[in-house]
Design a protein around this motif. Structure first.
Motif, mmCIF file in Angstrom:
data_model
loop_
_atom_site.group_PDB
_atom_site.id
_atom_site.type_symbol
_atom_site.label_atom_id
_atom_site.label_comp_id
_atom_site.label_asym_id
_atom_site.label_seq_id
_atom_site.Cartn_x
_atom_site.Cartn_y
_atom_site.Cartn_z
ATOM 1 N N GLU A 1 70.761 7.531 7.200
ATOM 2 C CA GLU A 1 70.511 6.159 6.743
ATOM 3 C C GLU A 1 69.605 5.415 7.717
ATOM 4 O OE1 GLU A 1 74.400 5.034 4.063
ATOM 5 O OE2 GLU A 1 74.587 4.826 6.251
ATOM 6 N N GLU A 2 69.822 5.632 8.984
ATOM 7 C CA GLU A 2 68.990 4.981 10.000
ATOM 8 C C GLU A 2 67.542 5.460 9.889
ATOM 9 O OE1 GLU A 2 68.875 5.214 14.756
ATOM 10 O OE2 GLU A 2 70.779 4.493 13.935
ATOM 11 N N SER A 3 67.362 6.747 9.685
ATOM 12 C CA SER A 3 65.993 7.279 9.583
ATOM 13 C C SER A 3 65.297 6.798 8.314
ATOM 14 C CB SER A 3 65.997 8.808 9.640
ATOM 15 O OG SER A 3 66.532 9.361 8.458
ATOM 16 N N LEU A 4 66.068 6.601 7.230
ATOM 17 C CA LEU A 4 65.490 6.128 5.970
ATOM 18 C C LEU A 4 65.317 4.606 5.941
ATOM 19 C CD1 LEU A 4 67.569 8.256 3.411
ATOM 20 C CD2 LEU A 4 65.187 8.628 4.100
ATOM 21 N N GLY A 5 66.072 3.907 6.784
ATOM 22 C CA GLY A 5 66.024 2.449 6.772
ATOM 23 C C GLY A 5 66.757 1.846 5.589
ATOM 24 N N ARG A 6 67.684 2.604 5.011
ATOM 25 C CA ARG A 6 68.458 2.127 3.865
ATOM 26 C C ARG A 6 69.735 2.957 3.746
ATOM 27 N NH1 ARG A 6 68.235 6.048 0.089
ATOM 28 N NH2 ARG A 6 66.378 7.366 -0.001
ATOM 29 N N SER A 7 70.626 2.480 2.872
ATOM 30 C CA SER A 7 71.831 3.259 2.580
ATOM 31 C C SER A 7 71.449 4.463 1.720
ATOM 32 C CB SER A 7 72.857 2.415 1.827
ATOM 33 O OG SER A 7 73.296 1.356 2.625
ATOM 34 N N VAL A 8 72.201 5.533 1.862
ATOM 35 C CA VAL A 8 71.951 6.700 1.017
ATOM 36 C C VAL A 8 72.423 6.404 -0.399
ATOM 37 C CG1 VAL A 8 72.090 8.375 2.913
ATOM 38 C CG2 VAL A 8 74.164 7.779 1.641
#
Length: 200
Positions: A144-151
């Motif tokens: 989630e941190e790497s995507l910048g959003r919730s999965v």
């Protein structure tokens, strides 16, 4: 198991599955030669195997494979046993072995030993340090941190197997068979992170 919220992600991890562990022990102890199949794992992770009680080939490998697939793959076709193969009239067949008569005889005889091995393995694991793999929740948080959003919502079922190989086997889009030695190693978090990234 890790989860977050009613419509979020869920990862269920099953270790010490009684039926699966005992099926693997019986395959190993009786030296059953099983046909190759993508869902059949490598040898049991056991240093010293008990002696077989039957000659090699007594249990056809196809019988064990049929039983194994009935245990691990919900979509696998289930053979319909003939009435004369049932253990007895009105007798339940809790292990689902009626279609495989040679295997059923061996399992009935060796089940107490398989069960003792399974319980001893559980006890020794509880007494020692826990698995070295990171918490699944931490892996998902890193994604989630790497995507910048919730999965996105997803559901995974991971079954751990006490086998010596290191092959992760995909049953279907949400079920996987994972060797314990992979789960308890640094490779687990790498594989899980890649999987979560692909599905989310």
């Amino acid at each position: 198991m890790e989860s977050r919220g009613p419509r979020s992600w869920r990862i269920g991890i099953r270790r010490w599955d009684h039926l699966l562990d005992c099926a693997l022990w019986i395959r190993a102890s009786e030296r059953i030669e099983v046909p190759e199949h993508r869902l059949v794992p490598g040898p049991l992770d056991l240093d010293e195997l008990p002696a077989p009680t039957r000659p090699l080939g007594f249990v056809p490998g196809a019988e064990w494979l049929g039983w194994w697939l009935s245990l691990v793959d919900p979509a696998a076709p289930r053979p319909r046993p003939r009435a004369d193969l049932e253990p007895a009239d009105d007798t339940p067949d809790p292990l689902g072995l009626a279609p495989w008569p040679a295997l059923r005889r061996v399992v009935a005889e060796r089940w107490p030993q398989a069960n003792d091995w399974h319980l001893a393995r559980q006890r020794s694991s509880y007494a020692g340090p826990g698995p070295g793999s990171p918490a699944t929740g931490e892996v998902v948080r890193q994604v989630e941190e790497s995507l910048g959003r919730s999965v996105r919502p997803f559901n995974l079922e991971i079954t751990l197997l006490p086998v010596r190989d290191e092959v992760i086997r995909r049953v279907d889009h949400q079920r996987y068979l994972v060797p314990e030695r992979v789960h308890d190693s640094p490779r687990w978090s790498v594989w899980l992170r890649d999987l979560v990234l692909r599905i989310c």
